[in-house]
Design a protein around this motif. Structure first.
Motif, PDB file in Angstrom:
ATOM      1  N   PRO A  88       0.833  -1.205   0.000  1.00  0.00           N
ATOM      2  CA  PRO A  88       0.000   0.000   0.000  1.00  0.00           C
ATOM      3  C   PRO A  88       0.869   1.257   0.000  1.00  0.00           C
ATOM      4  N   ALA A  89       0.412   2.293  -0.711  1.00  0.00           N
ATOM      5  CA  ALA A  89       1.143   3.555  -0.773  1.00  0.00           C
ATOM      6  C   ALA A  89       0.143   4.702  -0.899  1.00  0.00           C
ATOM      7  N   PHE A  90       0.570   5.867  -0.420  1.00  0.00           N
ATOM      8  CA  PHE A  90      -0.290   7.051  -0.465  1.00  0.00           C
ATOM      9  C   PHE A  90      -1.642   6.734   0.178  1.00  0.00           C
ATOM     10  N   VAL A 145       6.125  -3.120  -9.830  1.00  0.00           N
ATOM     11  CA  VAL A 145       5.289  -2.459 -10.835  1.00  0.00           C
ATOM     12  C   VAL A 145       4.793  -1.128 -10.280  1.00  0.00           C
ATOM     13  N   ASP A 146       5.067  -0.058 -11.010  1.00  0.00           N
ATOM     14  CA  ASP A 146       4.573   1.289 -10.705  1.00  0.00           C
ATOM     15  C   ASP A 146       4.898   1.766  -9.288  1.00  0.00           C
ATOM     16  N   PRO A 147       6.195   1.879  -8.968  1.00  0.00           N
ATOM     17  CA  PRO A 147       6.570   2.390  -7.641  1.00  0.00           C
ATOM     18  C   PRO A 147       6.426   3.914  -7.566  1.00  0.00           C
ATOM     19  N   GLY A 148       5.301   4.359  -7.088  1.00  0.00           N
ATOM     20  CA  GLY A 148       5.088   5.795  -6.953  1.00  0.00           C
ATOM     21  C   GLY A 148       5.953   6.424  -5.895  1.00  0.00           C
ATOM     22  N   THR A 149       6.441   5.603  -4.983  1.00  0.00           N
ATOM     23  CA  THR A 149       7.357   6.049  -3.941  1.00  0.00           C
ATOM     24  C   THR A 149       8.286   4.893  -3.610  1.00  0.00           C
ATOM     25  N   ALA A 150       9.491   5.214  -3.185  1.00  0.00           N
ATOM     26  CA  ALA A 150      10.504   4.173  -2.983  1.00  0.00           C
ATOM     27  C   ALA A 150      10.518   3.605  -1.570  1.00  0.00           C
ATOM     28  N   ALA A 151      10.207   4.420  -0.583  1.00  0.00           N
ATOM     29  CA  ALA A 151      10.412   4.028   0.816  1.00  0.00           C
ATOM     30  C   ALA A 151       9.723   2.717   1.196  1.00  0.00           C
TER      31      ALA A 151
END
Length: 258
Positions: free
Chosen positions: A8-10, A29-35
């Protein structure tokens, strides 16, 4: 056989981690953020072998630079050339098979314009990584493409084997179902699915992946050829609806203002 895990992200994004069963090498796939990706890799003692990108929006590409930096620039990034995405190292051609080291299966690259003009989906075994083109009970907004392009893209995905699973990039299912139930409230498959989704989300369980076979029975954007959806659109706009494209065009307009 693939092993696939959601990160999960954002607020509602899913970043997908996939790899061959029991392999230490994985793809994202589609890493909107790296952390969160790096945290997961560290926790599971995994090595990132590459990145797959579906389209150019920031919540899908925002982590590329940091992930490449972490691997000192030795990280392949695969994606559509037409999207002009910074950090892509391997520009892909649609409708071609891609071989990824460390995966036992080929990747089928599918051009699905509509949300953006260069949007790709990736079919790996029975998993469809479709970014923001197809969601459970819905589809993506048309930021660049035409209704005709998006309908063609959705029909292309709908033609894949029914046992395929939809790994889209957002947990939009409940909101999409609110609209779908407005369009076809008497669809028994939809009512049953909505009940399951409510229970799943109440328990913070992801509704993705979704079965394509289920989507073919409940997703109004995949059912624009049916009399049920055509009649609902005709009633909403108080006009005669004659074909699938007109139905889709008005259905998407209806959803945009829902």
């Amino acid at each position: 056989m693939l092993s696939i895990t959601e990160i999960p992200a954002f607020n509602d994004n899913y970043i997908w981690i996939l790899g061959a069963q029991d392999s230490e090498f994985v793809y994202v796939v589609d890493p909107g953020t790296a952390a969160p990706v790096l945290a997961y890799l560290n926790e599971k003692n995994l090595t990132l072998a590459g990145i797959l990108i579906t389209h150019k929006h920031q919540d899908h590409v925002g982590g590329i630079r940091d992930l490449q930096a972490h691997y000192q620039g030795n990280l392949p990034v695969y994606g559509p050339k037409a999207e002009g995405i910074e950090g892509i190292t391997h520009h892909l051609i649609a409708e071609k098979s891609l071989f990824l080291p460390h995966l036992a299966s080929n990747v089928e690259v599918i051009h699905v314009p509509g949300h953006t003009l260069g949007h790709f989906a990736y079919l790996i075994e029975d998993a469809i990584f479709c970014g923001d083109t197809l969601f459970s009970a819905g589809c993506g907004r048309l930021f660049e493409g035409t209704p005709e392009q998006m309908l063609s893209s959705l029909n292309r995905l709908a033609s894949l084997p029914a046992h395929s699973k939809i790994y889209c990039a957002h947990e939009y299912t409940q909101a999409n179902l609110n609209f779908a139930l407005t369009v076809t409230p008497n669809n028994p498959h939809l009512v049953q699915y909505a009940s399951w989704v409510t229970k799943a989300r109440d328990n913070k369980v992801p509704t993705i992946p979704a079965e394509l076979s289920t989507e073919l029975t409940i997703n109004p954007f995949l059912r624009c050829h049916t009399s049920e959806v055509k009649m609902a659109v005709a009633k909403q706009f108080n006009i005669e609806v004659t074909d699938e494209l007109q139905t889709f065009t008005l259905l998407r307009k209806w959803k945009d203002h829902f």
